[in-house]
Design a protein around this motif. Structure first.
Motif, PDB file in Angstrom:
ATOM      1  N   CYS A 108     -11.606  -0.590   8.954  1.00  0.00           N
ATOM      2  CA  CYS A 108     -10.552   0.127   8.219  1.00  0.00           C
ATOM      3  C   CYS A 108     -11.191   1.312   7.503  1.00  0.00           C
ATOM      4  CB  CYS A 108      -9.911  -0.819   7.197  1.00  0.00           C
ATOM      5  SG  CYS A 108      -9.034   0.068   5.894  1.00  0.00           S
ATOM      6  N   GLU A 159     -11.707  -6.628   4.087  1.00  0.00           N
ATOM      7  CA  GLU A 159     -11.945  -5.578   5.080  1.00  0.00           C
ATOM      8  C   GLU A 159     -13.078  -4.668   4.603  1.00  0.00           C
ATOM      9  OE1 GLU A 159      -8.301  -3.406   5.740  1.00  0.00           O
ATOM     10  OE2 GLU A 159      -7.247  -5.180   6.410  1.00  0.00           O
ATOM     11  N   TYR A 170       0.805  -1.230   0.000  1.00  0.00           N
ATOM     12  CA  TYR A 170       0.000   0.000   0.000  1.00  0.00           C
ATOM     13  C   TYR A 170       0.834   1.274   0.000  1.00  0.00           C
ATOM     14  CZ  TYR A 170      -4.116  -2.841   1.466  1.00  0.00           C
ATOM     15  OH  TYR A 170      -5.141  -3.746   1.554  1.00  0.00           O
ATOM     16  N   ASN A 222      -3.183  -6.259  12.339  1.00  0.00           N
ATOM     17  CA  ASN A 222      -3.320  -4.802  12.457  1.00  0.00           C
ATOM     18  C   ASN A 222      -3.737  -4.398  13.875  1.00  0.00           C
ATOM     19  OD1 ASN A 222      -3.520  -5.693   9.760  1.00  0.00           O
ATOM     20  ND2 ASN A 222      -4.414  -3.746   9.117  1.00  0.00           N
ATOM     21  N   CYS A 273      -4.604   4.819   1.847  1.00  0.00           N
ATOM     22  CA  CYS A 273      -4.499   4.974   3.298  1.00  0.00           C
ATOM     23  C   CYS A 273      -3.597   6.171   3.637  1.00  0.00           C
ATOM     24  CB  CYS A 273      -3.911   3.703   3.896  1.00  0.00           C
ATOM     25  SG  CYS A 273      -3.638   3.831   5.663  1.00  0.00           S
ATOM     26  N   CYS A 323      -2.981   2.998  12.138  1.00  0.00           N
ATOM     27  CA  CYS A 323      -3.993   2.260  11.385  1.00  0.00           C
ATOM     28  C   CYS A 323      -5.294   2.375  12.177  1.00  0.00           C
ATOM     29  CB  CYS A 323      -3.541   0.801  11.288  1.00  0.00           C
ATOM     30  SG  CYS A 323      -4.827  -0.362  10.815  1.00  0.00           S
ATOM     31  N   SER A 324      -6.405   2.588  11.500  1.00  0.00           N
ATOM     32  CA  SER A 324      -7.661   2.797  12.238  1.00  0.00           C
ATOM     33  C   SER A 324      -8.069   1.542  13.005  1.00  0.00           C
ATOM     34  CB  SER A 324      -8.784   3.227  11.287  1.00  0.00           C
ATOM     35  OG  SER A 324      -9.019   2.250  10.302  1.00  0.00           O
ATOM     36  N   LEU A 325      -7.632   0.373  12.544  1.00  0.00           N
ATOM     37  CA  LEU A 325      -7.973  -0.864  13.267  1.00  0.00           C
ATOM     38  C   LEU A 325      -7.197  -0.944  14.574  1.00  0.00           C
ATOM     39  CD1 LEU A 325      -8.007  -3.285  10.225  1.00  0.00           C
ATOM     40  CD2 LEU A 325      -9.959  -2.691  11.656  1.00  0.00           C
ATOM     41  N   VAL A 380     -10.222   2.952   5.057  1.00  0.00           N
ATOM     42  CA  VAL A 380     -10.058   2.925   3.592  1.00  0.00           C
ATOM     43  C   VAL A 380     -11.104   1.985   2.983  1.00  0.00           C
ATOM     44  CG1 VAL A 380      -8.499   2.350   1.691  1.00  0.00           C
ATOM     45  CG2 VAL A 380      -7.598   3.380   3.787  1.00  0.00           C
TER      46      VAL A 380
HETATM   47 FE1  SF4 Z   1      -5.115   0.184   8.525  1.00  0.00          FE
HETATM   48 FE2  SF4 Z   1      -6.827   0.325   6.555  1.00  0.00          FE
HETATM   49 FE3  SF4 Z   1      -4.611   1.797   6.471  1.00  0.00          FE
HETATM   50 FE4  SF4 Z   1      -4.481  -0.890   6.154  1.00  0.00          FE
HETATM   51  S1  SF4 Z   1      -5.477   0.567   4.777  1.00  0.00           S
HETATM   52  S2  SF4 Z   1      -3.165   0.400   7.447  1.00  0.00           S
HETATM   53  S3  SF4 Z   1      -6.128  -1.549   7.514  1.00  0.00           S
HETATM   54  S4  SF4 Z   1      -6.291   2.017   7.964  1.00  0.00           S
END
Ligand code: SF4
Ligand code: CIZ
Length: 346
Positions: free
Chosen positions: A197, A225, A46, A138, A294, A110-112, A199
């Protein structure tokens, strides 16, 4: 999550794009620094294309988080530079405590992970003492330390199926969409933590259906996700590495891809003659937090990586040794399970 997200979005908006010559000069400088510091780049799918290209050109790795963990622990380099988000850096440090582990931006989260604080999670586990605790990679190290198993999306279905076959009930955290996808696939008895997540939850089934009308011959590839309504439209559902494989295997020459657009770099390498189309998100321009990219992964810019070598002491990942011991146990179970799966023993 508010402050961390605002900070990431501000950085993204402030970044001055580099022109081709500038990019080349910065990349050359980074290559020299990597050699000088016996460092290797461990990058996630990513991250930006130029970061992935640099990792490839310098013998580093570009992969999902499972492979990043494996690569980091097996690498002979004394310094790992993890281009991804915080939990990936922590995992690298836990599995390679004697190596120096650095990240261009320690605040890349990371939002998770943010949605699953360790103390609240421990209370949740205490309410379900009869369940095997499975957490997604995550998550922060303290959450992993409380878990029986860590999984990534590439082995989540297999591991939960394995536990279900042994008659075990599962507590799953933190992604509720991935959790309910795994539950449907395995029919296991699962209780789910409620996080998501930012995203993937932006993908909307209605807009993807509109896209399917525009591209009637395209296959739809979806990361689990994403919301259930989006998963239902998919021709292939899977982790990043599984979606790249699906892009190769499917006969379609057009692919609508519902995951972070960073994946296009590697996917396009694998299928140079196929047309890759970004699945639409709900957001429009400035109102969209994610726009299928992200904001925390985007903190790993070429500039940030370049600047890292000037402040290496400040960007080290450290994990409390007791927490690390606990997390190492559940991470090792993930690596062992994945090795047995690969060897066809499960
Ligand atoms: Fe976290 Fe989603 Fe970013 Fe992956 S894409 S790091 S799951 S917020
Ligand atoms: O595990 C990973 O690398 C993530 C965050 C996504 C995926 O599906 O590979």
């Amino acid at each position: 999550m508010g402050d961390a997200l605002t900070h990431a979005l501000q950085l993204r908006d402030q970044r001055r794009p580099l022109d081709g010559a500038e990019k080349q000069a910065v990349a050359d400088r980074i290559k020299q620094q990597l050699k000088q510091h016996d460092a290797t780049l461990v990058a996630h799918y990513y991250t930006a294309p130029e970061i992935q290209a640099l990792a490839e050109e310098t013998g580093g790795c570009v992969s999902d988080s499972l492979e990043m963990a494996r690569f980091g622990s097996e690498s002979p380099a004394s310094t790992l530079i993890v281009c991804g988000v915080r939990f990936m850096g922590e995992t690298a440090k836990i599995l390679s405590p004697d190596k120096q582990v650095l990240m261009p931006e320690l605040e890349a989260t990371c939002s998770l992970d943010l949605g699953c604080p360790a103390e609240k999670f421990a209370n949740f586990c205490d309410q379900h003492p009869d369940r095997t605790v499975v957490v997604y990679a995550n998550t922060n190290a303290a959450v992993k330390a409380r878990a029986d198993y860590v999984v990534t999306s590439s082995i989540a279905v297999d591991l939960v199926q394995h536990l279900h076959d042994q008659g075990k009930k599962v507590l799953w955290a933190p992604d509720r969409y991935l959790g309910s996808y795994v539950q449907k696939q395995t029919d296991a008895d699962m209780v789910l933590w409620d996080s998501s997540c930012i995203v993937h939850e932006e993908f909307k089934s209605q807009r993807i259906r509109e896209m399917q009308h525009l591209y009637p011959d395209a296959a739809v590839l979806v990361h689990p996700e994403s919301p259930q309504s989006v998963i239902e439209l998919a021709d292939a559902v899977g982790s990043t590495s599984q979606l790249i494989q699906a892009a190769r295997d499917l006969p379609h020459s057009q692919l609508i891809v519902a995951t972070d657009q960073g994946i296009f770099y590697k996917m396009q390498q694998q299928v140079p003659h196929k047309e890759l189309i970004i699945a639409p998100t709900a957001g429009q321009g400035a109102t969209c937090c994610s726009c299928a990219n992200c904001p925390w992964m985007a903190m790993n810019s070429l500039d940030a990586l370049d600047a890292l070598f000037g402040r290496m002491q400040h960007n080290q990942i450290e994990v409390d040794s007791e927490v690390a011991r606990g997390a190492q146990r559940s991470l090792n179970r993930m690596l062992e399970f994945s090795a047995r799966l690969r060897a066809g023993e499960i």
